[in-house]
Structures are given as C-alpha cells and as structure tokens.
Design a protein around this motif. Structure first.
Motif, PDB file in Angstrom:
ATOM      1  N   VAL A  56       0.827  -1.211   0.000  1.00  0.00           N
ATOM      2  CA  VAL A  56       0.000   0.000   0.000  1.00  0.00           C
ATOM      3  C   VAL A  56       0.863   1.264   0.000  1.00  0.00           C
ATOM      4  O   VAL A  56       0.550   2.258  -0.641  1.00  0.00           O
ATOM      5  N   LYS A  57       1.971   1.233   0.723  1.00  0.00           N
ATOM      6  CA  LYS A  57       2.872   2.399   0.769  1.00  0.00           C
ATOM      7  C   LYS A  57       3.759   2.504  -0.465  1.00  0.00           C
ATOM      8  O   LYS A  57       4.319   3.555  -0.744  1.00  0.00           O
ATOM      9  N   GLY A  58       3.951   1.366  -1.162  1.00  0.00           N
ATOM     10  CA  GLY A  58       4.928   1.336  -2.249  1.00  0.00           C
ATOM     11  C   GLY A  58       6.335   1.414  -1.689  1.00  0.00           C
ATOM     12  O   GLY A  58       7.232   2.047  -2.247  1.00  0.00           O
ATOM     13  N   ARG A  59       6.537   0.749  -0.550  1.00  0.00           N
ATOM     14  CA  ARG A  59       7.816   0.867   0.169  1.00  0.00           C
ATOM     15  C   ARG A  59       8.748  -0.274  -0.208  1.00  0.00           C
ATOM     16  O   ARG A  59       8.320  -1.424  -0.296  1.00  0.00           O
ATOM     17  N   PRO A  60      10.045   0.023  -0.414  1.00  0.00           N
ATOM     18  CA  PRO A  60      11.005  -1.051  -0.695  1.00  0.00           C
ATOM     19  C   PRO A  60      11.061  -2.035   0.482  1.00  0.00           C
ATOM     20  O   PRO A  60      11.047  -1.615   1.637  1.00  0.00           O
ATOM     21  N   PRO A 143       4.861   1.987   9.955  1.00  0.00           N
ATOM     22  CA  PRO A 143       5.671   3.050   9.370  1.00  0.00           C
ATOM     23  C   PRO A 143       4.827   4.312   9.272  1.00  0.00           C
ATOM     24  O   PRO A 143       3.610   4.265   9.510  1.00  0.00           O
ATOM     25  N   SER A 144       5.456   5.420   8.944  1.00  0.00           N
ATOM     26  CA  SER A 144       4.704   6.652   8.778  1.00  0.00           C
ATOM     27  C   SER A 144       3.664   6.471   7.672  1.00  0.00           C
ATOM     28  O   SER A 144       3.913   5.794   6.670  1.00  0.00           O
ATOM     29  N   ALA A 145       2.494   7.093   7.874  1.00  0.00           N
ATOM     30  CA  ALA A 145       1.372   6.891   6.950  1.00  0.00           C
ATOM     31  C   ALA A 145       1.449   7.868   5.786  1.00  0.00           C
ATOM     32  O   ALA A 145       0.701   8.838   5.697  1.00  0.00           O
ATOM     33  N   ASN A 146       2.391   7.604   4.886  1.00  0.00           N
ATOM     34  CA  ASN A 146       2.532   8.392   3.665  1.00  0.00           C
ATOM     35  C   ASN A 146       2.956   7.429   2.571  1.00  0.00           C
ATOM     36  O   ASN A 146       3.570   6.401   2.860  1.00  0.00           O
ATOM     37  N   LEU A 147       2.623   7.739   1.322  1.00  0.00           N
ATOM     38  CA  LEU A 147       3.159   6.933   0.227  1.00  0.00           C
ATOM     39  C   LEU A 147       4.671   7.071   0.274  1.00  0.00           C
ATOM     40  O   LEU A 147       5.202   8.116   0.642  1.00  0.00           O
ATOM     41  N   PRO A 151       6.134  13.380   1.941  1.00  0.00           N
ATOM     42  CA  PRO A 151       6.230  13.877   3.318  1.00  0.00           C
ATOM     43  C   PRO A 151       5.300  13.097   4.234  1.00  0.00           C
ATOM     44  O   PRO A 151       4.212  12.686   3.822  1.00  0.00           O
ATOM     45  N   SER A 152       5.711  12.901   5.482  1.00  0.00           N
ATOM     46  CA  SER A 152       4.874  12.178   6.447  1.00  0.00           C
ATOM     47  C   SER A 152       3.596  12.959   6.715  1.00  0.00           C
ATOM     48  O   SER A 152       3.524  14.159   6.485  1.00  0.00           O
ATOM     49  N   SER A 153       2.590  12.241   7.241  1.00  0.00           N
ATOM     50  CA  SER A 153       1.283  12.855   7.500  1.00  0.00           C
ATOM     51  C   SER A 153       1.179  13.295   8.951  1.00  0.00           C
ATOM     52  O   SER A 153       1.353  12.487   9.854  1.00  0.00           O
TER      53      SER A 153
HETATM   54 MG    MG Z   1       8.638   7.245   6.915  1.00  0.00          MG
END
Ligand code: MG
Ligand code: TXA
Length: 343
Positions: A56-60, A143-147, A151-153
């Motif tokens: 959902v985040k598109g995080r590595p 993790p922080s709720a941002n794509l 920037p973090s939310s």
């Molecule tokens: Mg983060």
C-alpha cells in the motif's frame, strides 16, 4: 475497498473496537495518529499484514518497520541481549518519540525487519495510539502513513490524500503534537548510535546515559530507510543558506526568472520573512524562536506546496536551535541534497 473513517472518540464503542481488532487480525491495515506522525499499522507478526503495508505504501521491502507496543515490559517479549543503559532510556523517554533498535527474538518476522536480526521498538506517547494497540491485543508495526517518498502525514487530511480507499480503517485524531518522526537509536552496542535524528536529541540522550554517537548520511547507511529519497514534495526543492538579506535577494531573483517562464514558485520560510517575496506562494512555518511550532509545520508546508502544484520550492533556511539536526536531516532529503550557500 471503502475506507471506514472513525474519530478518536469512537474508540470507546464496542463495535468499533471489534472492527479494529478484527481488521488487524485479518492482516489488513489501520491508520492511526501518534505524537510524531500518523502511522499505517498492521499486526506485526502477520506476514499478510506486513506485506499489505509494503504494497500500500509502495515501500522497498528492505526498509524495516518499527514495532509499536503499549507497555514498556513488552520490550522483553520481542527483543533480547539488552545493554544495561536500555532500561534507563525506557524509564526516561517512554512513552515518547524514541525508537530503540535491539536484537530481535525469533518470532519477530524478518519481513518486518527488512531481513535484519534487529528490530526497532517504540511506545508512542499518544492516547489514541496506545488505545489502538491495546484494542489490537498484539504488537503493531507501523511506518509513517505516507506513500513511500512523500512527506509524512501530521493531519488526517494528509492520510486521506494518500490512502483513502486503499486501507480499511483511518482513525482521525487531529493534528499530531510533535510533527516529526521518532529518533531512531541503535542500542545493540556498548555505545549507542543515532540512526535517524528526531526531537529526542543527542544532548537529551547524553544527559541520561552518557556518550551517544551520531551516524551521518555520508556513512554507509545503517538505517536502511535513510538511503531513499524521502519527505519529498512533487516540486523541486532547493535549500538556500546565508544571511537573511542575501537569502531574500537570491530567492526573489529566482522567483522572477521562474515567473518569466510561467513556472509556479513557492517559498517556505519563518514568519518574519513572509512578506518579503512577491509572485510566489509563501508558507511560513512560524516565529523563528518558536522551535516546536516550526518542527510541527515542516511536513504541512511541504504538502501545501503540492496542493498548489508548485514546481519550484525555495526554503529560506530556518533549521537552528534544539531541533536543527533533525530539521536539516528532513529538509536535505526533501531537497535531494540541493543546497545553495550564499557567502
Ligand atoms: Mg517514513
Ligand atoms: O515516529 C515514528 O517513528 C513513526 C510513527 C508512526 O511511529 N514511524 C516511522 O516509521 O517513522 P518509518 O517506517 O517511516 O521509519 C522507520 C525508520 C526507517 O528509517 C527505518 O530504516 C528505521 O526506522 N528502522 C526501523 N527498524 C530498524 C532496524 N532494525 N535497524 C535500523 N533501522 C531501522
């Protein structure tokens, strides 16, 4: 998927509690506020939940997640071989914006730790976050709720921008108090090392436990999350450093050039400079001596620039004082290390 948005007050309702608990246990995601930034949470021992976060985040997948707990003692359930100073840190800084990286116990999945044998843990200092973890009844990774890269939310509006109808539940707890992610501290060695600066500073830590090292970005990154471009608005961000007079003159000059090309320009500065710029969207982060206000306004400022589709953003350098290291760290990454030094 249709996101269910709850208010913090709804957490008292039995049906909402059941919904939150079942959502976590199914391996779905719940976004909730903490004192630092909003987090996108999953049941930390569920491989499905973890996978969903990365997707959902598109995080590595080599960038590890922080485990959130609601009781200090839970640290002993999930980690081992603690250095003697760890207890002091917990007693002094928890609940609060300090993440401790320790040796993990076997049951903590490597999917959550990006393949590492260590895990970062923190007990947030926010009633909603603590309540959500308690309702879940299991450890929550968040993790922080941002794509990834954004920037973090710090407000629910930011969360909605990035995640509406992409997560099951969003809990609205208003604006977060600190506005900057936790300090990440590696406590696996005799002398601890800061992997990500935050509002718990080196000086604050040293007052409690003595010497603390500071990892720098030029080193081999030990905190995998620090090697990717982060906190970035869509426009190109440049940090401008120098005397006030020179910063103003340089930025206004750039604005004029962009203006001739019909390009949209934004400026982020402290309140005292807000009337100095013409033909630009100006966002001030607060009075120069109101450090906490400045910290909490950084991410909203970056998000604001996107809202107005700003193509070129200039930051009249404002990082100084107690939070200088942490602010500069986030700004440099948002700017992809583009700094103009006026001498
Ligand atoms: Mg983060
Ligand atoms: O304030 C916060 O920490 C927020 C709120 C939601 O709690 N969370 C947050 O998570 O910022 P995230 O995933 O955006 O950033 C976690 C940082 C990354 O830089 C990651 O690399 C580092 O912590 N980290 C986590 N576990 C680690 C580990 N085992 N070893 C080294 N670094 C770790």
């Amino acid at each position: 998927m249709k996101t269910r948005i709850y208010h913090a007050l709804d957490l008292e309702k039995a049906n909402v509690q059941t919904d939150i608990k079942e959502t976590f246990l199914r391996g779905d995601n719940v976004v909730f506020p903490t004192e630092t930034v909003y987090g996108i949470g999953a049941y930390a021992l569920s491989e499905i939940g973890i996978k969903n976060i990365y997707r959902v985040k598109g995080r590595p997948s080599d960038n590890p997640l922080i485990m959130h707990i609601h009781k200090k003692e839970d640290i002993f359930k999930h980690t081992k071989n603690h250095q003697p100073y760890v207890k002091k840190l917990i007693n002094h800084f928890w609940p609060g914006p300090l993440t401790l990286v320790m040796e993990k116990q076997e049951h903590v999945p490597k999917q959550m730790t990006g393949g590492l044998n260590t895990v970062g843990l923190r007990m947030p200092n926010h009633p909603v976050a603590l309540k959500v973890i308690e309702i879940a009844g299991v450890p929550i990774c968040a993790p922080s709720a941002n794509l990834s890269g954004r920037p973090s939310s710090t407000m629910v509006e930011h969360v909605i921008e990035d995640f509406l109808d992409r997560v099951d539940i969003i809990i609205d707890g208003g604006q977060t108090t600190v506005g900057l992610e936790s300090t990440v501290l590696d406590v696996t060695q005799e002398i601890p090392m800061i992997l990500r600066p935050g509002s718990v500073t080196k000086a604050m830590l040293e007052q409690v436990i003595g010497q603390v090292l500071e990892g720098t970005d030029s080193e081999q990154p030990r905190s995998p999350g620090t090697k990717y471009r982060h906190y970035a608005p869509k426009g190109q961000l440049t940090i401008v450093e120098g005397s006030q007079e020179k910063m103003i003159a340089y930025i206004q000059d750039q604005i004029e050039k962009h203006h001739l090309n019909n390009e949209r320009v934004g400026v982020i500065c402290t309140k005292d400079l807000r009337d100095e710029f013409k033909n630009a969207v100006v966002f001030h982060v607060g009075d120069p001596d109101q450090e906490e206000e400045i910290v909490s306004n950084l991410f909203p400022a970056l998000r604001k620039m996107d809202q107005y589709q700003i193509e070129y953003i200039y930051v009249a350098q404002f990082a100084k004082g107690t939070y200088e290291v942490a602010l500069k760290n986030r700004l440099l990454k948002a700017a992809n290390y583009q700094v103009i030094q006026l001498t």
